[in-house]
Design a protein around this motif. Structure first.
Motif, short mmCIF file in Angstrom:
data_model
loop_
_atom_site.label_atom_id
_atom_site.label_comp_id
_atom_site.label_asym_id
_atom_site.label_seq_id
_atom_site.Cartn_x
_atom_site.Cartn_y
_atom_site.Cartn_z
N LEU A 1 2.32 -5.75 7.53
CA LEU A 1 3.86 -5.69 7.18
C LEU A 1 4.43 -7.06 6.71
O LEU A 1 3.84 -8.20 7.24
N ALA A 2 5.45 -6.93 6.11
CA ALA A 2 5.97 -8.30 5.31
C ALA A 2 6.65 -9.06 6.41
O ALA A 2 7.51 -8.42 7.21
N GLU A 3 6.47 -10.22 6.48
CA GLU A 3 7.21 -10.98 7.37
C GLU A 3 8.61 -11.54 6.68
O GLU A 3 9.59 -11.76 7.28
N SER A 4 8.72 -11.25 5.53
CA SER A 4 9.83 -11.69 4.50
C SER A 4 10.83 -10.66 4.26
O SER A 4 9.82 -9.62 3.76
N PRO A 5 12.13 -10.73 4.09
CA PRO A 5 12.79 -9.64 3.52
C PRO A 5 12.67 -9.34 2.06
O PRO A 5 12.71 -8.19 1.68
N GLN A 6 11.92 -10.40 1.54
CA GLN A 6 11.43 -10.20 -0.03
C GLN A 6 10.24 -9.36 0.13
O GLN A 6 10.07 -8.84 -1.31
N VAL B 1 -4.44 4.32 0.34
CA VAL B 1 -3.70 3.04 0.06
C VAL B 1 -2.36 3.30 -0.03
O VAL B 1 -2.05 3.92 -1.03
N LEU B 2 -1.82 3.08 1.13
CA LEU B 2 -0.21 3.45 1.23
C LEU B 2 0.90 2.38 1.04
O LEU B 2 0.62 1.42 1.76
N THR B 3 1.91 2.69 0.67
CA THR B 3 2.99 1.39 0.77
C THR B 3 4.14 2.13 1.07
O THR B 3 4.63 3.42 0.90
N VAL B 4 5.27 1.11 1.56
CA VAL B 4 6.59 1.51 1.81
C VAL B 4 7.33 0.52 0.99
O VAL B 4 6.93 -1.02 1.26
N THR B 5 8.41 0.80 -0.12
CA THR B 5 9.13 0.01 -0.81
C THR B 5 10.42 0.37 -0.78
O THR B 5 11.03 1.37 -0.52
N HIS C 1 7.37 -3.57 1.64
CA HIS C 1 7.58 -3.83 3.03
C HIS C 1 6.48 -3.81 3.85
O HIS C 1 6.17 -4.24 4.98
N GLY C 2 5.41 -2.82 3.42
CA GLY C 2 4.30 -2.55 4.19
C GLY C 2 3.10 -2.00 3.26
O GLY C 2 3.36 -1.29 2.37
#
Length: 425
Positions: free
Chosen positions: A7-12, A220-224, A234-235
């Protein structure tokens, strides 16, 4: 591949370094033993998924150790052009590594999802068994790893895109695509979008558990998101288990669902000219906004690249013949016209693309005539006139007040989300 959740720690979002490190960790234990790998990314219509850079990195990491083939999950879409392949996956993958899936000819039937199961999950709305078909390459025993890559995001047919959908639709056959799309249309798009356990998802889960258990498949799944066109991941979720998908669903519901305080009178949606060339794809502008639009409201679709209705000549002809004429009329046509009965995914699409008279849909294309647009039951405005009235460069995503005081809600990319009035969700 090793199961991983990042999980992304940054909002970017996740940096490329973080993304590539996670992919390297996931593949490290298997890399030396692999002889032949099949990568299944989405096509250009999921450009903002991050799948392009994931595919390119996995290819680069594996190409010297084993053979790597790439099969974009086209579903019913047209094959990617060489220019689209380079734009999405970069210049480092030879063109001959890309294979083309044909949903009408390249599949084998594995069995059926039983009629009793379909009847149960659809609450009695659909009572026929659903054929299970996949591209024959998935059954090629010479592949010792198959990696399905894609984005989890709200979807009009299955509720949340990806996981088994990338296989059973993206690499599926006409019978399963037709039946699953009509199942979703019968059940009701607004009961499905943004949710996990839809009837179609349950059918895909059944098919995966009963017919694909023995193949070496990993996801391999993303959430963008892509604010102002800048993709933020974001994940990242890697694994085969459904829990991997469920974590991605939960994050997507946070990042890709936008609730409005009250129904909107006018929504203006821009369809990127490179990404959307047909209403088959461009009607995401309709699907993803319909739960936010007020009764009697208007949807305006800025469509500079839309030049046809269907993704192939057969579907295009059916859309031109019958138009987006409303749910009840389409169901009547299915009963009385064999060409629609034989192409149920087209019938489902006609249902999905109509507002059933609840709001107006105005298409503003450069490459279709007024007669063509009105012929499929949409209203028409010339593109140049529309962008003078609604200039994308001067609009921000969300609510805007025009110089004359008109209020509109602007969406720069409908493929990346779902917009809804809370009372309708």
């Amino acid at each position: 591949m090793k199961g991983i959740c990042r999980l992304a720690e940054s909002p970017q979002g996740l940096s490329d370094a973080e993304l590539f490190a996670a992919l390297d960790e996931a593949i490290a234990d298997r890399k030396s033993a692999l002889k032949k790998v099949l990568l299944i990314p989405p096509d250009f219509t999921r450009f903002h998924s991050g799948a392009g850079k994931i595919t390119a990195h996995l290819y680069d990491v594996l190409k010297d150790a084993c053979r790597v083939d790439i099969l974009p999950a086209l579903g019913t879409h047209v094959a990617m052009t060489p220019e689209e392949l380079r734009a999405m996956f970069g210049p480092g993958i030879p063109q001959d590594r890309f294979l083309v899936h044909n949903w009408r000819t390249d599949v084998v039937k594995l069995g059926e999802v039983p009629a009793d199961f379909v009847r149960e999950v659809s609450e009695g709305l659909v009572t026929d068994a659903i054929p299970v078909e996949v591209n024959r390459l998935l059954l090629d025993a010479s592949y010792d790893l198959i990696v399905s890559i894609g984005q989890v995001v709200p979807h009009e047919v299955v509720g949340m895109a990806n996981y088994g959908k990338n296989i059973f639709v993206g690499c599926g056959g006409s019978a399963m695509i037709h039946a699953s799309h009509m199942l979703g249309a019968f059940y009701g798009m607004e009961r499905i979008m943004g949710r996990d356990f839809s009837p179609v998802r349950k059918v895909f889960d059944y098919a995966q558990a009963h017919f694909l258990a023995q193949i070496p498949l990993c996801y391999v799944l993303t959430v963008t998101t892509a604010p102002e066109g800048q993709v933020r991941m974001h994940g990242l979720f890697i694994g085969r288990e459904r829990s991997c998908f469920e974590k991605a669903v939960a994050l997507s519901q946070q990042k890709n669902l936008t609730f409005v305080d009250k129904p909107i009178r006018k929504v203006v949606v821009l369809l990127d000219g490179q990404e959307f060339k047909s209403t088959w794809l461009g009607n995401k502008a309709v699907y993803r906004t319909r739960m936010a639009i007020a009764d009697g409201g208007e949807l305006v679709v800025l469509a500079p690249g839309v030049e046809r209705f269907g993704e192939d000549a057969g579907i295009d002809g059916l859309i031109r013949k019958y138009g987006y004429c409303g749910r009840e009329r389409v169901l009547e046509l299915v009963r009385t016209h064999a060409d629609l009965r034989d192409n149920l995914s087209a019938a489902a699409h006609l249902i999905h693309g109509s507002s059933d008279g609840r709001f107006t849909i105005t298409y503003c294309p450069r490459k279709l005539t007024e007669a063509e647009v009105r012929g499929v039951c949409f209203q028409y405005m010339p593109y140049d006139e529309a962008v003078r009235r609604y200039p994308p460069a001067r609009l921000a995503d969300g609510l805007n007040t025009l110089p004359d005081g008109e209020e509109i809600y602007y969406i720069s990319n409908p493929a990346l989300g779902l917009w809804a009035d809370r009372s309708r969700f």
